[in-house]
Motif scaffolding. Structure first.
Motif, PDB file in Angstrom:
ATOM      1  N   UNK A   1       0.813  -1.225   0.000  1.00  0.00           N
ATOM      2  CA  UNK A   1       0.000   0.000   0.000  1.00  0.00           C
ATOM      3  C   UNK A   1       0.841   1.269   0.000  1.00  0.00           C
ATOM      4  N   UNK A   2       0.607   2.101  -1.021  1.00  0.00           N
ATOM      5  CA  UNK A   2       1.428   3.302  -1.211  1.00  0.00           C
ATOM      6  C   UNK A   2       1.295   4.272  -0.044  1.00  0.00           C
ATOM      7  N   UNK A   3       0.106   4.348   0.538  1.00  0.00           N
ATOM      8  CA  UNK A   3      -0.110   5.294   1.635  1.00  0.00           C
ATOM      9  C   UNK A   3      -0.194   4.577   2.977  1.00  0.00           C
ATOM     10  N   UNK A   4       0.392   3.399   3.059  1.00  0.00           N
ATOM     11  CA  UNK A   4       0.330   2.626   4.292  1.00  0.00           C
ATOM     12  C   UNK A   4       0.985   3.317   5.467  1.00  0.00           C
ATOM     13  N   UNK A   5       2.129   3.927   5.229  1.00  0.00           N
ATOM     14  CA  UNK A   5       2.834   4.599   6.326  1.00  0.00           C
ATOM     15  C   UNK A   5       2.048   5.795   6.851  1.00  0.00           C
ATOM     16  N   UNK A   6       1.505   6.585   5.947  1.00  0.00           N
ATOM     17  CA  UNK A   6       0.760   7.770   6.398  1.00  0.00           C
ATOM     18  C   UNK A   6      -0.553   7.356   7.050  1.00  0.00           C
ATOM     19  N   UNK A   7      -1.155   6.280   6.567  1.00  0.00           N
ATOM     20  CA  UNK A   7      -2.388   5.801   7.206  1.00  0.00           C
ATOM     21  C   UNK A   7      -2.094   5.340   8.635  1.00  0.00           C
ATOM     22  N   UNK A   8      -1.005   4.588   8.816  1.00  0.00           N
ATOM     23  CA  UNK A   8      -0.643   4.116  10.156  1.00  0.00           C
ATOM     24  C   UNK A   8      -0.346   5.296  11.075  1.00  0.00           C
ATOM     25  N   UNK A   9       0.278   6.322  10.511  1.00  0.00           N
ATOM     26  CA  UNK A   9       0.583   7.515  11.304  1.00  0.00           C
ATOM     27  C   UNK A   9      -0.710   8.232  11.718  1.00  0.00           C
ATOM     28  N   UNK A  10      -1.664   8.327  10.786  1.00  0.00           N
ATOM     29  CA  UNK A  10      -2.950   8.981  11.111  1.00  0.00           C
ATOM     30  C   UNK A  10      -3.658   8.229  12.232  1.00  0.00           C
ATOM     31  N   UNK A  11      -3.589   6.915  12.184  1.00  0.00           N
ATOM     32  CA  UNK A  11      -4.247   6.089  13.204  1.00  0.00           C
ATOM     33  C   UNK A  11      -3.595   6.318  14.572  1.00  0.00           C
ATOM     34  N   UNK A  12      -2.295   6.278  14.627  1.00  0.00           N
ATOM     35  CA  UNK A  12      -1.629   6.408  15.925  1.00  0.00           C
ATOM     36  C   UNK A  12      -1.732   7.844  16.458  1.00  0.00           C
TER      37      UNK A  12
END
Lengths: 91, 427
Positions: free
Chosen positions: B320-331
């Protein structure tokens, strides 16, 4: 071992306009090091300060994501193709 | 198409079209700036580009927005264009429905469904992102658009391109659900089935966009495409009466939706359109393809790609291209992430249907089942007000539930036969 590295156009301008470069090495890391020796301005685009690929850039060795094949330590053979692409959004 | 389609119905049409441009771009990794262009990659560091908005632009207040036409363009000051868009004027502003029965099942105070299963025109939230991408294509005078797709995006690109009179080249994995293939083919695009997974299609499309000068919406138009997802957050805030829920649960494939929900929520908060904290963002994936969930659980900054194996094809993106930013948004929002099995997601589809009357595709089953898990784990609490983002329609993935539903009895056309069934069901 000679192989071909395919660059996206945005990087080709840093390699005298070449979209495909011949490279040598026994591993992906060695092949990448070979082209960055010849085209030093490519180096910071292909690897981060730790010598690792960026999370938003993917390397494919003959269609396989190198993260499933040993990463930069993956062995390369004569005639292999290493394709570098940036990440794409979901679908 | 006239500009009046984007305004309140009573607004007069302008005599001449206003100038229309895409916004400039900025690298979210290194901060380098670029003129508007069909490119999503920073030439300095290869990081992802995003549109750069004028921080001093005039923003509308609640009342002004509320009097605009019911589409995603009512939030146009937060979309990546200057001037009036000319294409796809009427997607977005889908229903937000309260679901008390499902709230009781989850043990939360209140719960709403953001129902993009009825999105116009192709019954998924991809109508939002294609609405912005196709206007970017128009701004760049591109005659051909396209995409790499797990199905819903293919439907949307084909439909929006057909309406706009643009050619479309659409690339999908060879084994997509028949409904999604037919739901694309009917619009007569150039549809290409690629042997391999979505991630293989993805890689091919990165090369295609680089070689043919087309506007591939989730490749070289990605910076403009992704902004359309923010409108789901804007609508949730407005439809709740200009306030935020305490938690949102959304499916994750490439991770862009959660990323853009976060951004949209922050933008409306910064604009003073609602008060209070951002809601906790919870992400949902199928166990057979859960690289973002595992990143959230594991922590750290490096995503491990996976080879997908799940019936939730619309979420089957292993890299997933935006996996890192999604995980950051969640945390950052104190949210969490949950992965569910294929059995659970089918149960989730049925639970959503039986308690809300909404028939969702497999991604909606993942979202509902993940909400059940999050509630059981105490991540959704009794005082929570929760929104579930349902992003696609169940008629597109009938195969996933076919074996789980009871077969209807066949009877003779006699009242006694019905009476026998009524007796049996009462037992």
């Amino acid at each position: 071992m000679p192989l071909t590295i395919s660059l996206p156009s945005i990087l080709a301008r840093l390699a005298d306009g070449n979209r495909a470069l011949d490279a040598s090495g026994a591993t992906v890391a060695e092949a990448v090091a070979d082209v960055t020796r010849r085209f030093p301005s490519l180096a910071p685009r292909l690897v981060d300060e730790h010598g690792e690929p960026y999370p938003f850039v993917t390397y494919y060795l003959n269609d396989e994501d190198i993260r499933f094949a040993g990463g930069f330590g993956a062995t390369v053979r004569d005639g292999d193709e290493l394709t570098i692409v940036s990440a794409v959004a979901g679908g | 198409m006239t500009a009046s389609l984007f305004d309140a119905p009573s607004s007069p049409s302008p005599a001449t079209p206003s100038p229309f441009d895409a916004l400039p771009l900025i690298c979210s990794n290194c901060g380098a700036r670029f003129e508007p262009e069909p490119s999503a990659i920073c030439s300095s560091c290869l990081g992802p580009l995003v549109p750069e908005y004028d921080p001093h632009r005039t923003l509308p207040d609640r009342d002004t927005i509320a009097h605009r036409a019911p589409s995603l363009w009512r939030y146009r000051e937060w979309l990546p264009f200057a001037g009036t868009p000319t294409l796809s004027p009427d997607s977005g502003f889908t229903p937000l429905l309260e679901a008390p029965a499902l709230a009781r099942r989850l043990g939360v105070a209140r719960l709403w469904i953001k129902n993009d299963a009825v999105s116009h025109p192709t019954l998924s939230f991809k109508d939002r992102v294609v609405s912005t991408a196709i206007n970017a294509a128009r701004a760049f005078s591109l005659d051909v658009i396209g995409c790499a797709s797990t199905g819903n995006l293919a439907n949307a690109v084909a439909a929006h391109a057909a309406r706009a009179g643009l050619d479309a080249w659409i690339f999908i994995p060879h084994d997509l659900e028949p409904a999604k293939v037919m739901g694309t083919s009917v619009y007569a695009p150039k549809l290409v089935r690629v042997r391999g997974t979505y991630d293989d299609v993805n890689r091919l499309c990165a090369q295609v966009a680089d070689s043919f000068g087309w506007g591939l919406v989730n490749v070289n138009l990605r910076a403009y495409y992704g902004e359309g997802s923010k409108t789901m957050a804007f609508e949730i805030i407005e439809q709740l009466g200009w306030r935020a829920p305490t938690a949102i649960v959304a499916p994750m494939a490439g991770g862009a939706l959660v990323t853009k929900l976060h951004r949209g929520l922050r933008e409306f908060s910064d604009a003073g359109l609602y008060d209070g904290p951002l809601p906790r963002l919870h992400g949902a994936q199928a166990e057979g393809c859960a690289p973002i969930v595992r990143l959230v659980e594991r922590g750290g900054g490096r995503l491990e790609p996976e080879i997908p194996s799940t019936v939730a094809r619309s979420l089957a993106i292993g890299n997933p291209a935006d996996g890192l930013t999604a995980a950051r948004a969640i945390t950052e929002t104190n949210g969490w992430a949950a992965a569910v099995s294929d059995v659970e997601l089918v149960a989730g589809i049925r639970l959503l249907a039986e308690t809300t009357g909404i028939f969702a595709e497999t991604a909606g089953g993942v979202t509902t089942a993940a909400a059940v898990r999050l509630a059981a784990a105490g991540r959704l609490r009794p005082d929570d007000e929760v929104v579930l983002c349902i992003t696609g329609n169940g008629l597109k993935t009938l195969d996933a539930i076919a074996d789980s539903l009871p077969e209807a009895p066949v009877i003779a056309p006699r009242l006694s036969a019905v009476a026998a069934l009524v007796d049996a069901s009462a037992r």
